[in-house]
Write a protein that holds these residues in place. Structure first.
Motif, PDB file in Angstrom:
ATOM      1  N   TRP A  25       0.860  -1.181   0.000  1.00  0.00           N
ATOM      2  CA  TRP A  25       0.000   0.000   0.000  1.00  0.00           C
ATOM      3  C   TRP A  25       0.896   1.230   0.000  1.00  0.00           C
ATOM      4  N   SER A  26       1.099   1.815   1.139  1.00  0.00           N
ATOM      5  CA  SER A  26       2.015   2.946   1.268  1.00  0.00           C
ATOM      6  C   SER A  26       1.942   3.442   2.697  1.00  0.00           C
ATOM      7  N   GLY A  27       2.804   4.355   3.051  1.00  0.00           N
ATOM      8  CA  GLY A  27       2.727   4.971   4.365  1.00  0.00           C
ATOM      9  C   GLY A  27       1.657   6.051   4.406  1.00  0.00           C
ATOM     10  N   GLY A  28       1.239   6.415   5.606  1.00  0.00           N
ATOM     11  CA  GLY A  28       0.184   7.405   5.754  1.00  0.00           C
ATOM     12  C   GLY A  28       0.525   8.755   5.157  1.00  0.00           C
ATOM     13  N   THR A  29       1.771   9.194   5.316  1.00  0.00           N
ATOM     14  CA  THR A  29       2.179  10.494   4.774  1.00  0.00           C
ATOM     15  C   THR A  29       2.067  10.510   3.262  1.00  0.00           C
ATOM     16  N   GLU A  30       2.548   9.437   2.614  1.00  0.00           N
ATOM     17  CA  GLU A  30       2.481   9.352   1.157  1.00  0.00           C
ATOM     18  C   GLU A  30       1.032   9.315   0.670  1.00  0.00           C
ATOM     19  N   ALA A 115      14.229 -10.668 -13.246  1.00  0.00           N
ATOM     20  CA  ALA A 115      12.958 -10.794 -13.957  1.00  0.00           C
ATOM     21  C   ALA A 115      12.123  -9.511 -13.952  1.00  0.00           C
ATOM     22  N   HIS A 116      12.326  -8.660 -12.931  1.00  0.00           N
ATOM     23  CA  HIS A 116      11.523  -7.434 -12.825  1.00  0.00           C
ATOM     24  C   HIS A 116      12.407  -6.249 -12.439  1.00  0.00           C
ATOM     25  N   PRO A 117      13.412  -5.931 -13.239  1.00  0.00           N
ATOM     26  CA  PRO A 117      14.345  -4.851 -12.865  1.00  0.00           C
ATOM     27  C   PRO A 117      13.673  -3.487 -12.767  1.00  0.00           C
ATOM     28  N   ALA A 118      12.505  -3.322 -13.407  1.00  0.00           N
ATOM     29  CA  ALA A 118      11.817  -2.029 -13.330  1.00  0.00           C
ATOM     30  C   ALA A 118      11.364  -1.698 -11.922  1.00  0.00           C
ATOM     31  N   LEU A 119      11.267  -2.726 -11.054  1.00  0.00           N
ATOM     32  CA  LEU A 119      10.867  -2.486  -9.666  1.00  0.00           C
ATOM     33  C   LEU A 119      12.003  -1.927  -8.834  1.00  0.00           C
ATOM     34  N   MET A 120      13.219  -2.027  -9.345  1.00  0.00           N
ATOM     35  CA  MET A 120      14.377  -1.518  -8.621  1.00  0.00           C
ATOM     36  C   MET A 120      14.774  -0.181  -9.219  1.00  0.00           C
ATOM     37  N   THR A 121      14.182   0.860  -8.684  1.00  0.00           N
ATOM     38  CA  THR A 121      14.431   2.195  -9.204  1.00  0.00           C
ATOM     39  C   THR A 121      14.324   3.205  -8.079  1.00  0.00           C
ATOM     40  N   ASN A 122      15.089   4.271  -8.165  1.00  0.00           N
ATOM     41  CA  ASN A 122      14.957   5.355  -7.193  1.00  0.00           C
ATOM     42  C   ASN A 122      14.363   6.596  -7.846  1.00  0.00           C
ATOM     43  N   SER A 123      13.754   6.410  -9.028  1.00  0.00           N
ATOM     44  CA  SER A 123      13.259   7.552  -9.796  1.00  0.00           C
ATOM     45  C   SER A 123      11.849   7.979  -9.399  1.00  0.00           C
ATOM     46  N   ILE A 124      11.102   7.128  -8.680  1.00  0.00           N
ATOM     47  CA  ILE A 124       9.714   7.472  -8.373  1.00  0.00           C
ATOM     48  C   ILE A 124       9.555   7.962  -6.943  1.00  0.00           C
ATOM     49  N   GLY A 125      10.657   8.001  -6.205  1.00  0.00           N
ATOM     50  CA  GLY A 125      10.612   8.573  -4.863  1.00  0.00           C
ATOM     51  C   GLY A 125       9.966   7.703  -3.819  1.00  0.00           C
ATOM     52  N   ARG A 126       9.859   6.394  -4.067  1.00  0.00           N
ATOM     53  CA  ARG A 126       9.291   5.505  -3.056  1.00  0.00           C
ATOM     54  C   ARG A 126      10.405   4.722  -2.395  1.00  0.00           C
ATOM     55  N   GLU A 127      10.378   4.677  -1.063  1.00  0.00           N
ATOM     56  CA  GLU A 127      11.440   4.032  -0.287  1.00  0.00           C
ATOM     57  C   GLU A 127      11.621   2.573  -0.667  1.00  0.00           C
ATOM     58  N   LEU A 128      10.523   1.863  -0.910  1.00  0.00           N
ATOM     59  CA  LEU A 128      10.594   0.439  -1.212  1.00  0.00           C
ATOM     60  C   LEU A 128      11.451   0.168  -2.430  1.00  0.00           C
ATOM     61  N   VAL A 339       3.432   1.805  -8.144  1.00  0.00           N
ATOM     62  CA  VAL A 339       2.960   2.233  -6.836  1.00  0.00           C
ATOM     63  C   VAL A 339       1.449   2.153  -6.835  1.00  0.00           C
ATOM     64  N   SER A 340       0.901   1.490  -5.849  1.00  0.00           N
ATOM     65  CA  SER A 340      -0.548   1.332  -5.776  1.00  0.00           C
ATOM     66  C   SER A 340      -1.019   1.656  -4.367  1.00  0.00           C
ATOM     67  N   TYR A 341      -2.053   2.486  -4.280  1.00  0.00           N
ATOM     68  CA  TYR A 341      -2.597   2.846  -2.974  1.00  0.00           C
ATOM     69  C   TYR A 341      -3.896   2.114  -2.680  1.00  0.00           C
ATOM     70  N   THR A 342      -4.274   1.181  -3.536  1.00  0.00           N
ATOM     71  CA  THR A 342      -5.421   0.351  -3.204  1.00  0.00           C
ATOM     72  C   THR A 342      -4.995  -0.689  -2.186  1.00  0.00           C
ATOM     73  N   ARG A 343      -5.958  -1.237  -1.455  1.00  0.00           N
ATOM     74  CA  ARG A 343      -5.637  -2.030  -0.271  1.00  0.00           C
ATOM     75  C   ARG A 343      -5.489  -3.520  -0.582  1.00  0.00           C
ATOM     76  N   TYR A 344      -4.510  -3.818  -1.465  1.00  0.00           N
ATOM     77  CA  TYR A 344      -4.249  -5.213  -1.803  1.00  0.00           C
ATOM     78  C   TYR A 344      -3.646  -5.976  -0.625  1.00  0.00           C
ATOM     79  N   TYR A 345      -3.040  -5.253   0.306  1.00  0.00           N
ATOM     80  CA  TYR A 345      -2.281  -5.957   1.341  1.00  0.00           C
ATOM     81  C   TYR A 345      -3.160  -6.853   2.200  1.00  0.00           C
TER      82      TYR A 345
END
Length: 374
Positions: A25-30, A115-128, A339-345
């Motif tokens: 999901w994401s943190g509350g601030t985000e 297999a999913h290198p696009a998930l490893m990026t610091n360009s979108i500003g998400r800590e994960l 990045v998804s803010y829907t509650r898949y978790y």
């Protein structure tokens, strides 16, 4: 004492929900930045409050430290083990599942990178995503130094091995185990030193002094273990402790516990760790005492459910993070969104729990049965 496994299960599962929210999901601030409250409906407020109820992940680890001190004191008094046998017992219980979790974390990280290198990026500003990238760079190529530090529960670099952030709590636990034979030999000195060290740690925290990982254990975390140890001694030696809890009105006990939990969550959301840690420890003392006093039925559905989780709580704690990363990969593949803010978790929690139980069965449980000769 068996009923207290329900508390272990609750703490471990709470941490899983806390991390699932971070990954899926994401943190509350985000979230507030992406969806300003001006346009919220009442249902969105209710959903957000539900998300924030799982914000006290660090505090549940403190709760677990108190439980750990309680259980170790109980185990040592029930069947005293000299230092060598105590250390051997702890190694057998900890290292087989821990080493398996290191392998799992490394394999998952390598899979994401290939297999999913696009998930490893610091360009979108998400800590994960930035964290996955940093952790992969620290492990590729794999060095003996990185492996050695991981075996000692230390970070190979800026991130823990396999980006498994739960490992931070294993070093304080290990240091407590190292101290147990000497501490329990002179228990009154241990209590006095622990109280003095904790008082110094509070002052150091207020002054923002960096005491290092050994100082963090001596001046902060050890105090919570010592509280659990002392709680066991109080429960056993003071006959009026549990009867006092039996005389408290059930209404006030539930109200007090609920209020402490809400206060704890609020402090966690505000990052007030200097205050939230002591509140978590008080909540632990209250919960342990209430359960041992018989104020909650063993047939309570929540107690029974969390008791079952408590049986494999250590494996749940160790394995859930890499499995959550795999869940994140799957959700990104299905939705096409980084990045998804829907509650898949919430959807992934039963699957992650079942996966951790399967890994418990083939690692932790198998290792214990092997070393016991059964």
């Amino acid at each position: 004492m068996d009923i207290l496994h329900a508390l272990r299960g609750f703490c471990a599962f709470y941490v899983v929900v806390f991390h699932a929210k971070f990954l899926l999901w994401s943190g509350g601030t985000e979230y507030l930045r992406a969806f300003p409250r001006a346009g919220w409906s009442p249902l969105q407020y209710i959903a957000f409050i539900g998300d924030m109820l799982s914000s006290a992940g660090y505090e549940m680890v403190i709760f677990f430290f108190v439980l750990s001190g309680f259980f170790i004191r109980y185990a040592q008094l029930k069947k005293h083990r000299p230092a060598f046998r105590f250390y051997l017992n702890r190694i057998v219980r900890i290292y087989p599942p821990y080493l398996a979790s290191l392998v799992l974390g490394g394999v998952v990280l390598a899979y994401v990178a290939s297999a999913h290198p696009a998930l490893m990026t610091n360009s979108i500003g998400r800590e994960l995503n930035a964290g996955l990238l940093g952790a992969w760079h620290e492990l590729h190529p794999l060095t003996l130094r990185a492996v050695g530090r991981a075996i000692l529960f230390l970070k190979p670099g800026e991130h823990y091995f396999g980006y498994n952030g739960v490992y931070w709590s294993l070093l304080p636990e290990a240091l407590f185990y190292l101290a147990v034979p000497l501490a329990f030999w002179r228990i009154r000195y241990y209590y006095a030193l622990s109280a003095a060290f904790y008082a110094f740690g509070v002052v150091a925290s207020v002054l923002h002094l960096d005491t290092g990982f050994l100082g963090d254990f001596l001046f902060l975390f050890n105090g919570y273990f010592a509280l659990g140890v002392g709680l066991y001694d109080v429960v056993v030696t003071r006959s009026n402790w549990l009867p006092a809890f039996r005389r408290v009105s059930g209404f006030w006990l539930v109200l007090g516990t609920g209020a402490l939990m809400l206060l704890l969550i609020a402090m966690a959301a505000l990052h007030l760790r200097l205050l939230s840690g002591p509140v978590a420890s008080v909540l632990a003392v209250l919960s342990v005492s209430a359960l041992l006093a018989g104020r909650v039925s063993r047939q309570n559905l929540l107690v029974r459910a969390f008791h079952e989780v408590g049986i494999f709580s250590f494996s749940l704690y160790l394995y859930h993070f890499p499995l959550l990363i795999l869940g994140y990969v799957g959700i990104v593949a299905l939705t096409g969104e980084l990045v998804s803010y829907t509650r898949y978790y919430w959807v992934t929690l039963p699957l992650i729990t079942a996966g951790c139980f399967a890994l418990y069965y083939i690692t932790e449980r198998a290792a214990v049965r092997f070393f016991r000769g059964t």
